[in-house]
Design a protein around this motif. Sequence first.
Motif, PDB file in Angstrom:
ATOM      1  N   GLY A 152       0.718  -1.102   0.050  1.00  0.00           N
ATOM      2  CA  GLY A 152       0.141   0.106  -0.042  1.00  0.00           C
ATOM      3  C   GLY A 152       0.756   1.294   0.041  1.00  0.00           C
ATOM      4  N   ILE A 153       1.901   1.132   0.560  1.00  0.00           N
ATOM      5  CA  ILE A 153       2.880   2.480   0.657  1.00  0.00           C
ATOM      6  C   ILE A 153       3.438   2.728  -0.669  1.00  0.00           C
ATOM      7  N   MET A 154       3.636   1.463  -1.288  1.00  0.00           N
ATOM      8  CA  MET A 154       4.226   1.849  -2.687  1.00  0.00           C
ATOM      9  C   MET A 154       3.157   2.297  -3.673  1.00  0.00           C
ATOM     10  N   VAL A 155       2.071   1.849  -3.508  1.00  0.00           N
ATOM     11  CA  VAL A 155       0.844   2.326  -4.193  1.00  0.00           C
ATOM     12  C   VAL A 155       0.739   3.815  -3.940  1.00  0.00           C
ATOM     13  N   ALA A 156       0.813   4.261  -2.830  1.00  0.00           N
ATOM     14  CA  ALA A 156       0.740   5.574  -2.204  1.00  0.00           C
ATOM     15  C   ALA A 156       1.852   6.480  -2.963  1.00  0.00           C
ATOM     16  N   LEU A 157       2.985   6.190  -2.751  1.00  0.00           N
ATOM     17  CA  LEU A 157       4.029   6.682  -3.260  1.00  0.00           C
ATOM     18  C   LEU A 157       4.049   6.951  -4.842  1.00  0.00           C
ATOM     19  N   CYS A 158       3.716   5.916  -5.720  1.00  0.00           N
ATOM     20  CA  CYS A 158       3.701   6.129  -7.073  1.00  0.00           C
ATOM     21  C   CYS A 158       2.548   6.686  -7.602  1.00  0.00           C
ATOM     22  N   SER A 159       1.338   6.839  -6.964  1.00  0.00           N
ATOM     23  CA  SER A 159       0.291   7.525  -7.394  1.00  0.00           C
ATOM     24  C   SER A 159       0.435   9.140  -7.060  1.00  0.00           C
ATOM     25  N   SER A 160       0.900   9.189  -5.942  1.00  0.00           N
ATOM     26  CA  SER A 160       1.395  10.645  -5.485  1.00  0.00           C
ATOM     27  C   SER A 160       2.226  11.230  -6.608  1.00  0.00           C
ATOM     28  N   LEU A 161       3.430  10.700  -6.930  1.00  0.00           N
ATOM     29  CA  LEU A 161       4.296  11.066  -7.935  1.00  0.00           C
ATOM     30  C   LEU A 161       3.572  11.205  -9.428  1.00  0.00           C
ATOM     31  N   CYS A 162       2.779  10.250  -9.736  1.00  0.00           N
ATOM     32  CA  CYS A 162       2.233  10.513 -11.047  1.00  0.00           C
ATOM     33  C   CYS A 162       1.046  11.785 -11.061  1.00  0.00           C
ATOM     34  N   SER A 163       0.222  11.790  -9.942  1.00  0.00           N
ATOM     35  CA  SER A 163      -0.670  12.866  -9.868  1.00  0.00           C
ATOM     36  C   SER A 163       0.045  14.208 -10.026  1.00  0.00           C
ATOM     37  N   ASP A 164       1.184  14.488  -9.113  1.00  0.00           N
ATOM     38  CA  ASP A 164       1.871  15.722  -9.039  1.00  0.00           C
ATOM     39  C   ASP A 164       2.612  15.866 -10.130  1.00  0.00           C
ATOM     40  N   ARG A 165       3.056  14.784 -11.019  1.00  0.00           N
ATOM     41  CA  ARG A 165       3.957  15.308 -11.945  1.00  0.00           C
ATOM     42  C   ARG A 165       3.253  15.786 -13.055  1.00  0.00           C
ATOM     43  N   PHE A 166       1.865  15.276 -13.313  1.00  0.00           N
ATOM     44  CA  PHE A 166       1.245  15.586 -14.396  1.00  0.00           C
ATOM     45  C   PHE A 166      -0.032  16.480 -13.982  1.00  0.00           C
ATOM     46  N   GLY A 167      -0.150  16.834 -12.905  1.00  0.00           N
ATOM     47  CA  GLY A 167      -1.255  17.698 -12.534  1.00  0.00           C
ATOM     48  C   GLY A 167      -2.638  17.431 -12.622  1.00  0.00           C
ATOM     49  N   LEU A 168      -2.627  15.835 -12.184  1.00  0.00           N
ATOM     50  CA  LEU A 168      -4.092  15.497 -12.339  1.00  0.00           C
ATOM     51  C   LEU A 168      -4.895  15.947 -11.186  1.00  0.00           C
ATOM     52  N   LYS A 169      -6.235  15.944 -11.393  1.00  0.00           N
ATOM     53  CA  LYS A 169      -7.238  16.422 -10.717  1.00  0.00           C
ATOM     54  C   LYS A 169      -8.327  15.455 -10.701  1.00  0.00           C
ATOM     55  N   GLY A 215      -6.192  15.250  -7.125  1.00  0.00           N
ATOM     56  CA  GLY A 215      -4.784  14.940  -6.846  1.00  0.00           C
ATOM     57  C   GLY A 215      -4.828  14.037  -5.629  1.00  0.00           C
ATOM     58  N   GLY A 216      -3.543  13.702  -5.218  1.00  0.00           N
ATOM     59  CA  GLY A 216      -3.124  12.875  -4.238  1.00  0.00           C
ATOM     60  C   GLY A 216      -3.425  11.117  -4.682  1.00  0.00           C
ATOM     61  N   SER A 217      -3.374  10.612  -3.407  1.00  0.00           N
ATOM     62  CA  SER A 217      -3.255   8.956  -3.525  1.00  0.00           C
ATOM     63  C   SER A 217      -4.599   8.464  -3.378  1.00  0.00           C
ATOM     64  N   PHE A 218      -5.618   8.920  -2.883  1.00  0.00           N
ATOM     65  CA  PHE A 218      -6.694   8.349  -2.054  1.00  0.00           C
ATOM     66  C   PHE A 218      -7.359   7.328  -3.041  1.00  0.00           C
ATOM     67  N   PHE A 219      -7.670   7.937  -4.375  1.00  0.00           N
ATOM     68  CA  PHE A 219      -8.603   6.681  -4.891  1.00  0.00           C
ATOM     69  C   PHE A 219      -7.680   5.590  -5.608  1.00  0.00           C
ATOM     70  N   PRO A 220      -6.339   5.777  -6.035  1.00  0.00           N
ATOM     71  CA  PRO A 220      -5.664   4.196  -6.300  1.00  0.00           C
ATOM     72  C   PRO A 220      -5.268   3.612  -5.124  1.00  0.00           C
ATOM     73  N   LEU A 221      -5.203   4.323  -3.965  1.00  0.00           N
ATOM     74  CA  LEU A 221      -4.782   3.365  -2.744  1.00  0.00           C
ATOM     75  C   LEU A 221      -6.054   2.863  -2.253  1.00  0.00           C
ATOM     76  N   PHE A 222      -7.332   3.313  -2.404  1.00  0.00           N
ATOM     77  CA  PHE A 222      -8.512   2.807  -1.817  1.00  0.00           C
ATOM     78  C   PHE A 222      -8.735   1.458  -2.544  1.00  0.00           C
ATOM     79  N   ALA A 223      -8.582   1.745  -4.094  1.00  0.00           N
ATOM     80  CA  ALA A 223      -8.895   0.748  -5.126  1.00  0.00           C
ATOM     81  C   ALA A 223      -7.918  -0.623  -4.703  1.00  0.00           C
ATOM     82  N   PHE A 224      -6.625  -0.135  -4.634  1.00  0.00           N
ATOM     83  CA  PHE A 224      -5.687  -1.358  -4.080  1.00  0.00           C
ATOM     84  C   PHE A 224      -6.200  -1.988  -2.815  1.00  0.00           C
ATOM     85  N   GLY A 225      -6.470  -1.105  -1.792  1.00  0.00           N
ATOM     86  CA  GLY A 225      -7.079  -1.831  -0.724  1.00  0.00           C
ATOM     87  C   GLY A 225      -8.099  -2.826  -0.732  1.00  0.00           C
ATOM     88  N   ALA A 226      -9.316  -2.115  -1.001  1.00  0.00           N
ATOM     89  CA  ALA A 226     -10.332  -2.742  -1.320  1.00  0.00           C
ATOM     90  C   ALA A 226     -10.464  -3.885  -2.134  1.00  0.00           C
TER      91      ALA A 226
END
Length: 338
Positions: free
Chosen positions: A109-126, A128-139
């Motif tokens: 889960g930490i790896m998912v949080a790191l990678c999704s934060s990097l992706c969303s911030d690098r490309f300015g996605l809205k 932002g943050g890791s919530f949806f990818p991390l929740f999808a991974f966990g669930a």
Amino acid sequence: MDVRLRTTSAWGTPNWQLLRAAHRPELRPALRVGFGLAIPGIVLLILGHGELMVYAVFGSVVGMYGRNPNRLQRLKDQALAAAMMLAAGISAIFIAPWHLAPWPFLAAGIMVALCSSLCSDRFGLKPGGSFFPLFAFGALGSLPVGEQLATSGLAAFVLTAMFSIVLGQTTRFVGSERRNTGRGLPWQEILRRAGCYGCVVLLAGSIAMLLGVDHLAWVMASAVVPLAAGNARGRLSRGAHRVAGTVAGLLVLLGIYSLQLPEVWLGLAVIFLMFPTEGYMTRNYGLALSFFTPQIMLMLELADPSVDASVMLERALANLLGVSAGILGALFFDPKQR
């Protein structure tokens, strides 16, 4: 002293107009994201596979990332969001049969949080943050799928995500929609923020396991919610909205349960709840969560019928623990004002 009620905002907009706007849903994005789930979801219900609704819901989240009026930029945003969500979700689907122990699951889960934060911030996605990818991974990674790979769920997840991109390209947008220029933050800031997300998830997960709290997926996802705000006051507000929205959502859920609906109607409720969730997500976060919480609970129940009231209470407590740990962690790991 002349004390008067301030009737305008700092931008000259009357406060009553701001208040009214906060309580008015954004119809265009709500319809787009809602239909991105409704059409695949109804197909699943017709085929008698309501248990796959959880996969379709997370696939439809890709539609939340496509708000740019420029069609090409919108396609880029959704393609990047799809890659981020699919990487998290497919990884979860593949590890679900392994039934990982809590500590390895937390590390993933930490790896998912790191990678999704990097992706969303690098490309300015809205958003932002890791919530949806991390929740999808966990669930998806904690579903009781037995020893076999959930190939049907994998197909539902991927096809719904692709359908959301197609739907985003066939929709006409106006200039008032939230823009994304495709330009992210500087790398130093990107790495710093990613490190904060990883540390907060580690802190929340560690506390949960030391206290013997189950439902690690809820703890991890809730922990990153406060980091979306840029200062301590905003994080407290964001966390309070998360808790209040969850409590209100549980009341909505109890109302739905009191109707004793069959599985098909529960599936339709999951689909319906996506419309107000997206409609209020950027206007009133707490209100949006009052719809999102019962949606998540219902779709997980469809995937795992053994869920009962005690399990739902445990998930709510895990949610509260995650938010609390997230606010505490943000004070230590992300004190910089943004």
